[in-house]
Scaffold this motif. Structure first.
Motif: not given
Length: 447
Positions: A306-308, A313-317, A361-367, A383-392
Motif C-alpha cells: 500500500n505504501e508503494n 499514485n503520487a508520482s508521474p509515470v 510485486a511492483i510496477g510494470t514487470m511486477q518485481v 535499482l529502484n523498482l518505483l523508477d520505470p526504467y529501473d523496473n524494466a
C-alpha cells in the motif's frame, strides 16, 4: 513476479651441400653473386637525331585530338557508367543495422538521414523500424529547427520542452544552452529526479505560459485525514516530499500558502503535510487488498504494498504505450528478445507502472523487493523498482538470467512466475503451466 528467485549457480640444406661439393672451387665477386647467370644487358639510351628532334618540336598540336580532363566523364557511354543504388522512400531496419551503415548503402549523408527522421546519433533503432530515406526535413535550411521541441511562449513566459525517450536533464540543459542548476530550479527537480517521455520541462526563466483567460477555479478536493509537519533536508524537492508522504504535489502545494512548483525551498524550512495515503476522510478502503486468488498475504507485506502504491499514485509515470517502448528498448540493450520481455510486461501488468500486487510485486514487470535486490546484484547497481526504467531493467535482468540458467525456455518462463527453486524442486504447478503458455502466446503476437 511473486516469489524470490534462488538461482544455482566456460628446399633442404643437405642437398645443397652435396651439390656444391662436386663443383670446382671458384671465387666469385659480390657483384657476380648478385647478378643472374644470364643477365640481360642494361638498355642504352637512344640519341634522337637532331633533325627529328627539331621536327617534333615544330610539329603543331592537333587541338581537336586532345580531350580536356573535365570532359572525360561525359565521353564515357552511359551504359558503361557505374550505376548508383536507387534510393527508396523508406527502409526497414534489420538486425545489425546502424543509421550510418544505412546511409552509406544508399550514398546518403548520415546527418541528413538523422535529421529527416528526427533522430540523434545516440538514438536506438531496432529491427522492423521504418527509416525515411527521402523527403523533406521538418525545418527549412534558412530557418533550422530548434534543437528540441519547445512550445512558443510570449515575452516573460517560460519555454516548455516535452521529454522524449532517451532524454536526461543534463542533455536537455545542454540542448537549450542553460545551466543544469537552472533546469533544477525552474522545475523543482534535483539530480535524482525521474523524468519520463511526455513530461513537460521548463527550459527558460519566467512564469509558466498562461491561458488567454483565467481558468475556472477547480472544485475543492475532499478533505484529507489529518495533517503533519515536515522539515526540509538537503536534496529535497517538493515532488520528492509529496511522493515520500503519499500525497499529490497539488495537495502539498495547496496545504502550504504561497508554495508553487517553482518555489525555491531550503533545508530547515517546514512544510505542512496533508493526510497521508491520498485517502479522503472516512475512506478506509486500502489501495491494495490483502488477498489475491484466494490467498491472504501477511499484513507487513500488504502494508508495504500500500505504501508503494501510494507513492506511485503520487508520482508521474509513463503511459502504457511509453512503458511498452521502455521495456522493448531495455531488452534490446540487454540482449534479451524484445518480444519475450514485452510478453512478460503485458502478462504481469498490462504495461502499468502503477500496478502493485498484494504480494508487493511492483510496477510494470511486477518485481518483488527481494527479487529487485537480486536484479540489483545482477546489473551491479542499486535499482529502484518505483523508477520505470529501473523496473524494466530489473525484470529484463531476471529474464536474461533465468534463460541462461534454465534447461529450456519453458522452465525459464516458469521461474519468473513460480520461482526457479520451486520449479526445480516441485515441477510446474497447473497455474504455472497456464502462465507459460500465455507468455509464449503473447510473445508470438509481439514477434
Amino acid at each position: 513476479m511473486t516469489t524470490p528467485r534462488s538461482p544455482k549457480r566456460t628446399m633442404s640444406m643437405p642437398v645443397i651441400a652435396a651439390t656444391t661439393a662436386a663443383l670446382p672451387a671458384v671465387v666469385l665477386s659480390s657483384l657476380a653473386l648478385a647478378q643472374p647467370s644470364m643477365a640481360t644487358p642494361a638498355p642504352q639510351a637512344r640519341k634522337i637525331p637532331a633533325t627529328l628532334a627539331a621536327a617534333m618540336k615544330a610539329q603543331p598540336v592537333n587541338v581537336g585530338s586532345v580531350i580536356p580532363a573535365q570532359a572525360v566523364a561525359s565521353t564515357i557511354p552511359a551504359a558503361l557508367r557505374p550505376m548508383a543504388p536507387s534510393v527508396p522512400d523508406s527502409y526497414t531496419v534489420v538486425r545489425g543495422d546502424t543509421i550510418s551503415a544505412i546511409a552509406r548503402r544508399f550514398n546518403l549523408d548520415t546527418a541528413a538521414v538523422l535529421q529527416l527522421n528526427k533522430l540523434s546519433p545516440t538514438t536506438l533503432i531496432y529491427p522492423g523500424q521504418t527509416i525515411k530515406l527521402t523527403g523533406t526535413a521538418a525545418a527549412a535550411p534558412s530557418q533550422p529547427a530548434p534543437a528540441a521541441p519547445t512550445t512558443p511562449s510570449a515575452p516573460g513566459t517560460a519555454k516548455i520542452y516535452t521529454v522524449v525517450p532517451g532524454d536526461t536533464l543534463g542533455a536537455i540543459a545542454a540542448k537549450h544552452g542553460v545551466a543544469l542548476s537552472s533546469i533544477f530550479s525552474w522545475n523543482g527537480l534535483n539530480g535524482s529526479s525521474i523524468i519520463y517521455p511526455g513530461q513537460k520541462i521548463k527550459v527558460s526563466g519566467g512564469s509558466a505560459p498562461s491561458a488567454p483567460t483565467a481558468p475556472a477555479p477547480a472544485p475543492a478536493p475532499a478533505p484529507l485525514a489529518g495533517t503533519g509537519s515536515y522539515t526540509i533536508k538537503a536534496g529535497d524537492t517538493l515532488s520528492s516530499i509529496a511522493s515520500r508522504h503519499g500525497v499529490s504535489l497539488a495537495a502539498l502545494m495547496a496545504a502550504n500558502n504561497n508554495v508553487t512548483a517553482t518555489t525555491v525551498i531550503y533545508p530547515g524550512q517546514k512544510l505542512t503535510i496533508p493526510g497521508a495515503g491520498l485517502q479522503p476522510v472516512g475512506d478506509t478502503k486500502p489501495l491494495v487488498p490483502s488477498t489475491f486468488l484466494g490467498f491472504t498475504y501477511p499484513p507487513a507485506v500488504v502494508s508495504s504494498a500500500n505504501e508503494n502504491k501510494a507513492l506511485l499514485n503520487a508520482s508521474p509515470v509513463p503511459s502504457r504505450a511509453e512503458m511498452k517502448s521502455i521495456v522493448a528498448d531495455t531488452a534490446r540493450r540487454m540482449g534479451v528478445s524484445p518480444s519475450l520481455a514485452l510478453a512478460f510486461a503485458e502478462q504481469e501488468s498490462g504495461f502499468d507502472q502503477r500496478a502493485v500486487s498484494p504480494a508487493n510485486a511492483i510496477g510494470t514487470m511486477q518485481v518483488i523487493p527481494s527479487s529487485g535486490q537480486w536484479a540489483s546484484d545482477l546489473v551491479g547497481r542499486k535499482l529502484n523498482l518505483l523508477d520505470p526504467y529501473d523496473n524494466a531493467t530489473a525484470g529484463v535482468a531476471i529474464i536474461r538470467t533465468l534463460i541462461a540458467t534454465s534447461k529450456d525456455l519453458d522452465t525459464a518462463i516458469a521461474g519468473y512466475y513460480q520461482g526457479q527453486y520451486s520449479v526445480s524442486k516441485y515441477g510446474m504447478y497447473d497455474d504455472t503451466k497456464r502462465y507459460v503458455e500465455s507468455i509464449k502466446a503473447r510473445q508470438r503476437t509481439f514477434g
